[in-house]
Design a protein around this motif. Structure first.
Motif, PDB file in Angstrom:
ATOM      1  N   ALA A 171     -53.804  18.645  26.726  1.00  0.00           N
ATOM      2  CA  ALA A 171     -53.509  18.270  28.106  1.00  0.00           C
ATOM      3  C   ALA A 171     -52.598  19.283  28.793  1.00  0.00           C
ATOM      4  O   ALA A 171     -52.609  19.409  30.023  1.00  0.00           O
ATOM      5  CB  ALA A 171     -52.867  16.883  28.146  1.00  0.00           C
ATOM      6  N   ALA A 172     -51.813  20.003  27.996  1.00  0.00           N
ATOM      7  CA  ALA A 172     -50.937  21.043  28.536  1.00  0.00           C
ATOM      8  C   ALA A 172     -51.644  22.390  28.639  1.00  0.00           C
ATOM      9  O   ALA A 172     -51.028  23.391  29.018  1.00  0.00           O
ATOM     10  CB  ALA A 172     -49.689  21.179  27.664  1.00  0.00           C
ATOM     11  N   GLY A 173     -52.928  22.412  28.272  1.00  0.00           N
ATOM     12  CA  GLY A 173     -53.703  23.640  28.410  1.00  0.00           C
ATOM     13  C   GLY A 173     -53.590  24.598  27.255  1.00  0.00           C
ATOM     14  O   GLY A 173     -53.943  25.784  27.390  1.00  0.00           O
ATOM     15  N   ILE A 174     -53.137  24.123  26.106  1.00  0.00           N
ATOM     16  CA  ILE A 174     -52.973  24.985  24.941  1.00  0.00           C
ATOM     17  C   ILE A 174     -54.246  24.950  24.114  1.00  0.00           C
ATOM     18  O   ILE A 174     -54.716  23.881  23.720  1.00  0.00           O
ATOM     19  CB  ILE A 174     -51.777  24.531  24.075  1.00  0.00           C
ATOM     20  CG1 ILE A 174     -50.518  24.402  24.928  1.00  0.00           C
ATOM     21  CG2 ILE A 174     -51.575  25.487  22.912  1.00  0.00           C
ATOM     22  CD1 ILE A 174     -50.152  25.648  25.698  1.00  0.00           C
ATOM     23  N   GLY A 175     -54.816  26.135  23.829  1.00  0.00           N
ATOM     24  CA  GLY A 175     -56.075  26.178  23.110  1.00  0.00           C
ATOM     25  C   GLY A 175     -56.276  27.454  22.332  1.00  0.00           C
ATOM     26  O   GLY A 175     -55.312  28.086  21.868  1.00  0.00           O
ATOM     27  N   ALA A 176     -57.531  27.844  22.190  1.00  0.00           N
ATOM     28  CA  ALA A 176     -57.939  28.902  21.280  1.00  0.00           C
ATOM     29  C   ALA A 176     -57.188  30.209  21.521  1.00  0.00           C
ATOM     30  O   ALA A 176     -57.167  30.737  22.635  1.00  0.00           O
ATOM     31  CB  ALA A 176     -59.446  29.131  21.396  1.00  0.00           C
ATOM     32  N   GLY A 177     -56.557  30.704  20.460  1.00  0.00           N
ATOM     33  CA  GLY A 177     -55.894  31.991  20.484  1.00  0.00           C
ATOM     34  C   GLY A 177     -54.501  32.011  21.065  1.00  0.00           C
ATOM     35  O   GLY A 177     -53.829  33.050  21.027  1.00  0.00           O
ATOM     36  N   ASP A 178     -54.032  30.890  21.604  1.00  0.00           N
ATOM     37  CA  ASP A 178     -52.685  30.848  22.179  1.00  0.00           C
ATOM     38  C   ASP A 178     -51.631  30.808  21.061  1.00  0.00           C
ATOM     39  O   ASP A 178     -51.741  30.017  20.117  1.00  0.00           O
ATOM     40  CB  ASP A 178     -52.499  29.607  23.051  1.00  0.00           C
ATOM     41  CG  ASP A 178     -53.346  29.634  24.302  1.00  0.00           C
ATOM     42  OD1 ASP A 178     -53.670  30.741  24.773  1.00  0.00           O
ATOM     43  OD2 ASP A 178     -53.680  28.547  24.817  1.00  0.00           O
ATOM     44  N   GLU A 179     -50.621  31.626  21.174  1.00  0.00           N
ATOM     45  CA  GLU A 179     -49.515  31.570  20.229  1.00  0.00           C
ATOM     46  C   GLU A 179     -48.554  30.450  20.633  1.00  0.00           C
ATOM     47  O   GLU A 179     -48.150  30.364  21.798  1.00  0.00           O
ATOM     48  CB  GLU A 179     -48.762  32.896  20.166  1.00  0.00           C
ATOM     49  CG  GLU A 179     -49.543  33.989  19.451  1.00  0.00           C
ATOM     50  CD  GLU A 179     -48.697  35.225  19.151  1.00  0.00           C
ATOM     51  OE1 GLU A 179     -47.466  35.197  19.423  1.00  0.00           O
ATOM     52  OE2 GLU A 179     -49.254  36.216  18.640  1.00  0.00           O
ATOM     53  N   VAL A 180     -48.229  29.606  19.670  1.00  0.00           N
ATOM     54  CA  VAL A 180     -47.359  28.456  19.912  1.00  0.00           C
ATOM     55  C   VAL A 180     -46.219  28.481  18.907  1.00  0.00           C
ATOM     56  O   VAL A 180     -46.455  28.453  17.692  1.00  0.00           O
ATOM     57  CB  VAL A 180     -48.137  27.131  19.781  1.00  0.00           C
ATOM     58  CG1 VAL A 180     -47.215  25.951  20.043  1.00  0.00           C
ATOM     59  CG2 VAL A 180     -49.311  27.106  20.740  1.00  0.00           C
ATOM     60  N   ILE A 181     -44.999  28.519  19.387  1.00  0.00           N
ATOM     61  CA  ILE A 181     -43.824  28.516  18.508  1.00  0.00           C
ATOM     62  C   ILE A 181     -43.608  27.113  17.967  1.00  0.00           C
ATOM     63  O   ILE A 181     -43.599  26.133  18.723  1.00  0.00           O
ATOM     64  CB  ILE A 181     -42.586  29.018  19.265  1.00  0.00           C
ATOM     65  CG1 ILE A 181     -42.768  30.511  19.609  1.00  0.00           C
ATOM     66  CG2 ILE A 181     -41.317  28.807  18.448  1.00  0.00           C
ATOM     67  CD1 ILE A 181     -41.681  31.074  20.495  1.00  0.00           C
ATOM     68  N   VAL A 182     -43.442  27.015  16.650  1.00  0.00           N
ATOM     69  CA  VAL A 182     -43.277  25.729  15.965  1.00  0.00           C
ATOM     70  C   VAL A 182     -42.124  25.823  14.969  1.00  0.00           C
ATOM     71  O   VAL A 182     -41.754  26.922  14.551  1.00  0.00           O
ATOM     72  CB  VAL A 182     -44.563  25.313  15.214  1.00  0.00           C
ATOM     73  CG1 VAL A 182     -45.718  25.108  16.184  1.00  0.00           C
ATOM     74  CG2 VAL A 182     -44.929  26.354  14.143  1.00  0.00           C
ATOM     75  N   PRO A 183     -41.577  24.679  14.556  1.00  0.00           N
ATOM     76  CA  PRO A 183     -40.513  24.698  13.547  1.00  0.00           C
ATOM     77  C   PRO A 183     -41.077  24.671  12.136  1.00  0.00           C
ATOM     78  O   PRO A 183     -42.164  24.117  11.902  1.00  0.00           O
ATOM     79  CB  PRO A 183     -39.743  23.406  13.837  1.00  0.00           C
ATOM     80  CG  PRO A 183     -40.795  22.480  14.365  1.00  0.00           C
ATOM     81  CD  PRO A 183     -41.778  23.331  15.124  1.00  0.00           C
ATOM     82  N   PRO A 184     -40.332  25.208  11.168  1.00  0.00           N
ATOM     83  CA  PRO A 184     -40.750  25.128   9.767  1.00  0.00           C
ATOM     84  C   PRO A 184     -40.331  23.814   9.118  1.00  0.00           C
ATOM     85  O   PRO A 184     -40.750  23.514   7.998  1.00  0.00           O
ATOM     86  CB  PRO A 184     -40.010  26.301   9.122  1.00  0.00           C
ATOM     87  CG  PRO A 184     -38.748  26.422   9.925  1.00  0.00           C
ATOM     88  CD  PRO A 184     -39.131  26.055  11.343  1.00  0.00           C
ATOM     89  N   PHE A 185     -39.504  23.036   9.816  1.00  0.00           N
ATOM     90  CA  PHE A 185     -39.052  21.731   9.334  1.00  0.00           C
ATOM     91  C   PHE A 185     -39.593  20.670  10.276  1.00  0.00           C
ATOM     92  O   PHE A 185     -39.098  20.488  11.389  1.00  0.00           O
ATOM     93  CB  PHE A 185     -37.526  21.679   9.278  1.00  0.00           C
ATOM     94  CG  PHE A 185     -36.960  20.358   8.830  1.00  0.00           C
ATOM     95  CD1 PHE A 185     -37.517  19.646   7.778  1.00  0.00           C
ATOM     96  CD2 PHE A 185     -35.845  19.818   9.454  1.00  0.00           C
ATOM     97  CE1 PHE A 185     -36.995  18.432   7.360  1.00  0.00           C
ATOM     98  CE2 PHE A 185     -35.299  18.614   9.048  1.00  0.00           C
ATOM     99  CZ  PHE A 185     -35.882  17.913   8.002  1.00  0.00           C
ATOM    100  N   THR A 186     -40.649  20.011   9.843  1.00  0.00           N
ATOM    101  CA  THR A 186     -41.320  18.973  10.621  1.00  0.00           C
ATOM    102  C   THR A 186     -42.350  18.339   9.707  1.00  0.00           C
ATOM    103  O   THR A 186     -42.690  18.885   8.661  1.00  0.00           O
ATOM    104  CB  THR A 186     -42.031  19.552  11.860  1.00  0.00           C
ATOM    105  OG1 THR A 186     -42.745  18.508  12.540  1.00  0.00           O
ATOM    106  CG2 THR A 186     -43.036  20.632  11.482  1.00  0.00           C
TER     107      THR A 186
END
Length: 401
Positions: free
Chosen positions: A71-86
């Motif tokens: 819904a936020a428009g995030i899709g194929a090939g987009d880099e997304v920063i995530v946490p290693p603790f989740t």
């Protein structure tokens, strides 16, 4: 966790409402359902609780994160920063959206830090999927400054922190979209279920269609509905939503009880040498589902774990060795073992997941022991557990009482 502590007549009544109509599907069948729409009611209760303009119920917290990303428009090939603790579902959702996870460091809030995010940004970074861990919240002022400076999209996974807030704004509502979990172990449960929230009407409409094969849900004839976008099936059932309705109404009382117990714990343990607590950026907004203890180092934490086990004390998590909450154990991700090729295998991973530079995460999670707080505890039960924790810490650190 508190949600599963409270099942009673109210939940049974809501379930029976659905069973009496015979309509377990959340859409249509207007003539048979006697105006019973539990999914809609569930969404309204969550929106009211957290102050969202829009809430959309889906089949799980994991699919809520995926819907929030789409819904936020995030899709194929987009880099997304995530946490290693989740919980790994956060990272899985990014992968299933076709996007590319980029791991960044955390701080003593147990969440992504502004500095960690800043260091992980590349020219290809499109979004941050921020997780509010262990019932607390991230340091949102610092994080929002980085988000705005770099024109990034923020998506929040508040699966463990529904009902928490920072300076009066609920977790999940700082970014474009957010997500909550209602699985069996959360502050409120539907058995299985999730909610995507947003204040953006277009994002809401996209989530609504995306989670039901692209249907626009206009009119009363499902077979004649339009399909403005492609989607898949992440629908919640009326039975799960019925439980979620009641459980959501219980959240304010659960949070109040949790905070009383957590305050009691922190008062009892605050002077124990070698023991401190994870930083809570806004103590007034803590959902208090976890008591998050920090030891001086990983070795001491290991000794405390051994003492707790020897004394028969349970109810805690040592995330550092947990198989599904910390990246050290995610060998299937590091080795990219898949049943069928994911987009990341075509685009190429943006990092070497076997060699990440996340020193704070290794240090903080190595020191962290989290106790789930029960809303139904008595004062005496809290005192007894606090005494057991203190005894274990003192033995492990060789400090006499």
């Amino acid at each position: 966790m508190p949600g599963m502590e409270f099942f009673g007549a109210a939940e049974r009544k809501e379930i029976n409402d659905v069973l009496e109509t015979g309509i377990l599907f959340r859409y249509n069948h207007e003539a048979q359902r006697n105006n019973i729409y539990k999914a809609r009611e569930f969404e309204a209760e969550v929106a009211k609780l957290v102050g969202a303009n829009y809430a959309h119920a889906v089949s799980s917290g994991s699919t809520a994160v995926l819907c929030a990303l789409a819904a936020a428009g995030i899709g194929a090939g987009d880099e997304v920063i995530v946490p290693p603790f989740t919980y790994i579902a956060t990272v899985e959702a990014v992968l299933m959206a076709g996007a590319l996870p980029v791991f960044a460091d955390i701080d003593d809030t147990l969440c992504l830090s502004a500095d960690g995010i800043r260091k992980a940004i590349t020219p290809k970074t499109k979004a941050v999927c921020l997780v509010h861990m262990c019932g607390q919240m991230a340091d949102m002022d610092a994080i929002m400054a980085v988000i705005q400076e770099n024109n990034l999209v923020l998506v929040e996974d508040a699966g463990q922190a529904m009902g928490a807030s920072y300076k009066g704004v609920s977790t999940g509502l700082w970014g474009k979209t957010g997500a909550y979990s209602f699985d069996f172990f959360k502050i409120a449960t539907a058995g299985e279920g999730g909610i995507m929230v947003t204040n953006d009407e277009t994002a809401y409409k996209h989530a609504d269609s995306y989670s039901d094969h692209g249907h626009d849900h206009i009119g009363t004839n499902r077979g004649m509905e339009q399909h403005p976008i492609m989607g898949f099936n992440y629908r919640i059932s009326e039975l799960h939503a019925a439980v979620g309705v009641v459980q959501t109404r219980r959240v304010p009382e659960i949070i109040q009880r949790n905070n009383i117990h957590k305050t009691q714990f922190m008062s009892a343990l605050g002077q124990v040498p070698g023991l401190s607590f994870a930083r809570i950026p806004d103590t007034n907004g803590d959902s208090a589902t976890f008591l998050n203890l920090l030891l001086p180092d990983t070795e001491t934490a290991g000794r405390v774990i051994a003492e707790l086990n020897a004394a028969g004390v349970g109810g805690f998590n040592y995330w550092f060795t947990n198989m599904y909450h910390f990246i050290n154990q995610w060998t299937h991700l590091k080795d990219m073992r898949t049943a069928a090729a994911l987009p990341i295998e075509k685009f190429g991973a943006p990092q070497d997941y076997n060699n990440l530079d996340i020193p704070n995460a290794q240090a903080v999670v190595g020191r962290l022991i989290s106790f789930g707080i029960r809303a139904t505890w008595t004062t005496d039960e809290v005192d007894a557990l606090a005494a057991n924790i203190e005894a274990a810490v003192r033995k492990a650190t060789l400090v006499e009482a």
